[in-house]
Design a protein around this motif. Structure first.
Motif, mmCIF file in Angstrom:
data_model
loop_
_atom_site.group_PDB
_atom_site.id
_atom_site.type_symbol
_atom_site.label_atom_id
_atom_site.label_comp_id
_atom_site.label_asym_id
_atom_site.label_seq_id
_atom_site.Cartn_x
_atom_site.Cartn_y
_atom_site.Cartn_z
ATOM 1 N N UNK A 192 0.839 -1.211 0.000
ATOM 2 C CA UNK A 192 0.000 0.000 0.000
ATOM 3 C C UNK A 192 0.872 1.257 0.000
ATOM 4 N N UNK A 193 1.926 1.300 0.871
ATOM 5 C CA UNK A 193 2.802 2.475 0.919
ATOM 6 C C UNK A 193 3.588 2.623 -0.367
ATOM 7 N N UNK A 194 3.987 1.491 -0.953
ATOM 8 C CA UNK A 194 4.716 1.544 -2.220
ATOM 9 C C UNK A 194 3.836 2.154 -3.316
ATOM 10 N N UNK A 195 2.552 1.745 -3.367
ATOM 11 C CA UNK A 195 1.637 2.307 -4.368
ATOM 12 C C UNK A 195 1.414 3.791 -4.123
ATOM 13 N N UNK A 196 1.290 4.185 -2.832
ATOM 14 C CA UNK A 196 1.071 5.601 -2.507
ATOM 15 C C UNK A 196 2.273 6.440 -2.925
ATOM 16 N N UNK A 197 3.475 5.941 -2.662
ATOM 17 C CA UNK A 197 4.696 6.658 -3.034
ATOM 18 C C UNK A 197 4.783 6.785 -4.550
ATOM 19 N N UNK A 198 4.439 5.720 -5.272
ATOM 20 C CA UNK A 198 4.483 5.764 -6.729
ATOM 21 C C UNK A 198 3.476 6.767 -7.270
ATOM 22 N N UNK A 199 2.303 6.802 -6.648
ATOM 23 C CA UNK A 199 1.284 7.753 -7.090
ATOM 24 C C UNK A 199 1.744 9.185 -6.857
ATOM 25 N N UNK A 200 2.385 9.458 -5.698
ATOM 26 C CA UNK A 200 2.883 10.800 -5.407
ATOM 27 C C UNK A 200 3.975 11.173 -6.397
ATOM 28 N N UNK A 201 4.841 10.217 -6.745
ATOM 29 C CA UNK A 201 5.890 10.481 -7.726
ATOM 30 C C UNK A 201 5.295 10.778 -9.096
ATOM 31 N N UNK A 202 4.210 10.044 -9.477
ATOM 32 C CA UNK A 202 3.556 10.307 -10.752
ATOM 33 C C UNK A 202 2.978 11.710 -10.795
ATOM 34 N N UNK A 203 2.399 12.158 -9.668
ATOM 35 C CA UNK A 203 1.840 13.507 -9.613
ATOM 36 C C UNK A 203 2.938 14.544 -9.774
ATOM 37 N N UNK A 204 4.104 14.311 -9.136
ATOM 38 C CA UNK A 204 5.223 15.240 -9.272
ATOM 39 C C UNK A 204 5.713 15.279 -10.706
ATOM 40 N N UNK A 205 5.711 14.110 -11.348
ATOM 41 C CA UNK A 205 6.145 14.063 -12.745
ATOM 42 C C UNK A 205 5.221 14.879 -13.623
ATOM 43 N N UNK A 206 3.958 14.767 -13.400
ATOM 44 C CA UNK A 206 2.990 15.522 -14.195
ATOM 45 C C UNK A 206 3.039 17.015 -13.861
ATOM 46 N N UNK A 207 3.598 17.359 -12.650
ATOM 47 C CA UNK A 207 3.735 18.769 -12.266
ATOM 48 C C UNK A 207 5.033 19.373 -12.793
ATOM 49 N N UNK A 208 5.864 18.577 -13.470
ATOM 50 C CA UNK A 208 7.069 19.138 -14.086
ATOM 51 C C UNK A 208 8.378 18.568 -13.577
ATOM 52 N N UNK A 209 8.366 17.694 -12.595
ATOM 53 C CA UNK A 209 9.619 17.124 -12.085
ATOM 54 C C UNK A 209 10.228 16.229 -13.147
#
Length: 871
Positions: free
Chosen positions: A739-756
């Motif tokens: 669950x934490x791994x999926x949450x971390x991946x989702x947060x990273x995906x959001x950062x990627x879409x924000x320009x990271x």
């Protein structure tokens, strides 16, 4: 002529033309006739032969009264009378003189023999005691003067050998006795004169003996015919062999010659003649006493001889010798100095009075140099200061020590390679008390004339406790006048007169000429160092034009007098903690730090200063105002952005151990810089970006978050960084659950879409993947799989696979020493290998089934074919 010697006497012989034997014929006092007879018979050297030169003179001693010794003189001569057998009657005239009289008169055997020879002529008719007359010319030292040379001669060496052998036992002198009885007696008298006078109270001698006679004399002229225990010494030919001497006798011989060389023969003989305490020549302690007598003539020489022979000399005796012997010749002094300076704790107080002697100064200089070059700085320091204190306590000047120190400086500079520390100016002198004006002028001149040498000394003083007063005292000795316009020139150390002026009068740079640092690019940095260490950093940094001068020395190709790069020199100066700087000066200091790529220690010092008249906020504002002014000045305008960026990198640094970030002061200064102009926006953005995106160990507070949001409103590109910061936070908190791994991946995906970008994401995800022990590759693969799955929902399978590949490439760009890529690839490879094996097994099973199916189909075809045949 004086009449100081009163002798009893006896005349021994035969009554002519009678059968009576030899006996005492007359004596005074008459009641001592029996005693005299025994003495005469004991000391009789035998019977002369026809043609022997007479008289035979014998010296023999006997006790008298209550143990008082006498010196007996026996003159054996022929008479005009014959006995009943018509043989010539020999007579012995005997005179007994109390030893104290002989000692007080200071006469030797020759003088006694001459006086008794005269008195013997009328002895048969005399009544009462005999008066033996002597004069000044009869004194022992004058009587034997012909045999005593000023310097050591072959005769001297023979006499010394004879005297040494006489200490060990009987000595027979052989050779031509053509000089007659008195000439022979003078030679024997000279041998005895090389021993303390007191031995004459017991020493016996004879000018001649009968061939083959067994005589009791200790010293005599004649052939002993190999009599056991008697040493035969030929007077002519080669010098006596010294191999038969006992240790003490050999030592006496050597010391006798050393003293002869040192003081001359007459002085040695006079010294020995003054020692009249009765001595028993046969006593085994007499050689030791004789050595002590010689030692008193020259204690230093005696001690040196004992040391050379390997015998111990106590520290107390060595001290006594050195302190009580103002003049010591080179040879003994060399030996004594070697012994004293070899002691781990040398008695330098005893050495100090002799320091001006070349052999002593050289020995002390060599020892000092060895200690310094061998890294024994503390030993050298103790030796130097102890010697200095000893010379001062004795009321002696420091000139010899000055010459020694200057010589050591010269020698150490000759052997030290460029860049190595100078052991004198950087190790020794910083530990000693400053020299007073007018002293140690040779050393002072050397420090003034050798480029940069004085600066080395002063810089070494900076590491001492309370360096300010110490530096001032040394500069007072070095510079003389506190006015830099009137002080002496110090080669390669143009900063020192200015520093001295600053410490003494407070004038400093205000009194300097415009070209005070001409030809010395490193001088401004050295002046800054001295001023900061001694508490005058504000005066120097804020002096108009000083910063321009200092920055100007950093131009390419500049080099100091000793080849030092001014930039490297400044970097070393800036590595010091600038305590005591006001905010305005601290800003200038940090500009220099930024130019050299160093942390802003001035700002750190300012915010750490205990609150006084102004609070931290005020100090930061003052610092920022001064910083803005210097960055906008013409000299540094084009470097302003880079300087700001370097400075902020230090201000916004995070402590890797505690996670503590910039704090209120750092946050405030960042906002001040952002307020200056748009040209500082990018340096601020770069610095804050590095803080937020690249320091996962930052223990961010609520105040930090507010500050980040405040900056992000003014610098929109920072928004991406803040999103990445959320990824980092979650990475710090997330567990290894799916669950934490999926949450971390989702947060990273959001950062990627924000320009990271991929590298930023990789840094955040790596923080989570590498924590803990083991399973690094498993966690990395899991989060990458989860990230690809999350992105697939937003950008499709193809683009999601591409972004995953970009993350993998980002791992590959991590420095090779980091093991993440290896762990990831190894783990993924192991999984694919297992899946491949499983696929192979499945394929094998399907092939087996397919084979069965094909067989069944083949059976059915055959069955079908068989039915048609029957039809």
């Amino acid at each position: 002529m004086a009449s100081g010697l009163i002798a009893d006497w006896a005349l021994w012989g035969k009554v002519p033309r009678t059968t009576r034997g030899y006996e005492v014929l007359a004596a005074h006092p008459s009641d001592r006739s029996g005693e005299f007879n025994d003495a005469i018979q004991h000391w009789t050297p035998g019977t002369p032969s026809a043609g022997d030169r007479l008289p035979w003179i014998t010296i023999g001693c006997a006790p008298q009264g209550a143990g008082t010794g006498t010196v007996g003189v026996f003159l054996l001569d022929e008479s005009a009378d014959f006995d009943i057998s018509n043989r010539v009657i020999h007579r012995i005239s005997h005179f007994a003189v109390p030893y104290p009289q002989v000692r007080d008169a200071g006469v030797g055997w020759c003088a006694l023999a001459r006086a008794t020879s005269t008195a013997a002529e009328g002895l048969s008719t005399r009544t009462g005691p005999v008066e033996l007359a002597y004069g000044e010319e009869d004194l022992l030292v004058d009587d034997i003067a012909a045999n005593i040379t000023t310097s050591v001669s072959a005769t001297t060496r023979w006499l010394a050998a004879a005297a040494a052998y006489l200490l060990d036992g009987p000595v027979a002198v052989t050779g031509n006795s053509g000089s007659g009885p008195f000439g022979v007696l003078r030679m024997l008298d000279t041998v005895a004169a090389l021993l303390p006078f007191g031995v004459r109270s017991t020493l016996s001698a004879a000018t001649s003996i009968s061939p083959g006679a067994q005589v009791p004399m200790r010293l005599f002229w004649g052939d002993p015919l190999d009599t056991p225990g008697v040493t035969s010494l030929p007077l002519s030919g080669e010098l006596p062999d010294l191999g038969g001497l006992s240790r003490q006798a050999r030592t006496y011989h050597d010391l006798l010659l050393e003293n002869w060389t040192e003081h001359g023969g007459e002085a040695v003989v006079r010294h020995l003649a003054d020692v009249g305490e009765p001595l028993d020549i046969a006593d085994e302690r007499t050689p030791e006493y004789a050595l002590e007598v010689l030692t008193e003539l020259n204690p230093a020489l005696a001690a040196a001889q004992e040391i050379s022979e390997g015998r111990p000399v106590t520290r107390e005796r060595m001290r006594h010798v050195l302190l009580n012997s103002p003049q010591i010749s080179t040879g003994p002094l060399t030996v004594l100095m070697g012994q004293v300076l070899a002691d781990p704790n040398p008695d330098l107080e005893a050495v100090a009075p002799h320091l001006a002697e070349k052999v002593v100064s050289q020995a002390f200089r060599d020892q000092l140099r060895r200690d310094l070059l061998d890294g024994q700085a503390q030993a050298a320091l103790a030796s130097f200061e102890n010697m200095r204190a000893a010379r001062t306590a004795a009321g002696l000047g420091l000139d010899p020590l000055d010459e020694i120190l200057a010589g050591v400086i010269d020698e150490s500079l000759a052997v030290c390679r460029p860049g190595e520390p100078d052991p004198v100016t950087e190790w020794l002198l910083p530990g000693v008390a400053p020299f007073a004006e007018g002293t140690m002028e040779l050393t002072q001149s050397m420090l003034r004339q050798r480029p940069g040498l004085a600066s080395r000394l002063v810089r070494a003083l900076y590491d001492q406790p309370e360096p300010g007063p110490l530096v001032r005292s040394w500069l007072q000795w070095l510079c003389g006048e506190p006015d830099p316009r009137r002080s002496v020139e110090i080669a390669g150390s143009a900063e020192l007169p200015l520093l001295y002026s600053m410490l003494s009068t407070g004038i400093g740079l205000a009194g300097a000429s415009r070209k005070w640092d001409a030809g010395q690019p490193g001088a401004p940095a050295l002046l800054l160092e001295g001023a900061v260490v001694c508490g005058h950093g504000n005066d120097v940094l804020q002096h108009p034009g000083f910063l321009d001068t200092l920055v100007g020395t950093l131009r390419p190709g500049a080099a100091g007098p000793d080849g030092t790069d001014p930039g490297e020199l400044l970097a070393r100066v800036l590595a010091r903690r600038p305590d005591g700087l006001r905010p305005e000066a601290a800003a200038l200091w940090d500009v220099l730090c930024a130019l050299k790529g160093l942390p802003p220690s001035g700002f750190t010092t300012v915010i750490a200063t205990p609150p006084g008249t102004s609070g931290p906020e005020t100090r930061v504002a003052t610092y920022a105002s001064a910083l803005k002014a210097v960055l906008e000045a013409k000299l540094l305008r084009r470097y302003a952005a880079d300087i700001a960026r370097n400075l902020l990198a230090g201000v916004l640094a995070v402590d890797p151990d505690t996670g503590q970030g910039p704090g209120p002061a750092g946050r405030t200064l960042t906002l001040h810089i952002l307020d200056w102009s748009d040209s500082y926006a990018q340096p601020v953005l770069d610095s804050v970006h590095a803080l937020a995106a690249e320091t996962p160990h930052w223990d961010e507070t609520d105040k930090d978050a507010e500050w980040l949001d405040q900056i992000a409103l003014r610098l929109p590109p920072l928004g991406t960084v803040l999103v990445l910061r959320e990824v980092l936070r979650l990475a710090q908190q997330a567990t290894d659950t799916a669950e934490d791994c999926d949450a971390l991946a989702a947060r990273a995906g959001a950062a990627r879409r924000a320009g990271a970008d991929s590298d930023q994401l990789c840094a955040a995800l790596m923080f989570w993947a590498v924590r803990g022990e083991g399973r690094i590759g498993e966690r990395t693969l899991a989060v990458f799989d989860a990230y690809q799955k999350d992105q697939k929902r937003f950008i499709g399978a193809g683009r999601a696979a591409e972004e995953r590949a970009e993350l993998e490439n980002a791992i590959a760009r991590v420095p090779s020493e980091h093991p993440l890529l290896t762990y990831y690839c190894d783990h993924a490879t192991r999984l694919l290998t297992r899946q491949d094996s499983e696929a192979v097994d499945e394929i094998r099973k399907l092939e087996d089934r397919r084979s069965l199916l094909k067989g069944e189909m083949e059976r059915l075809r055959r069955l079908k074919a068989s039915g048609h045949t029957r039809t």
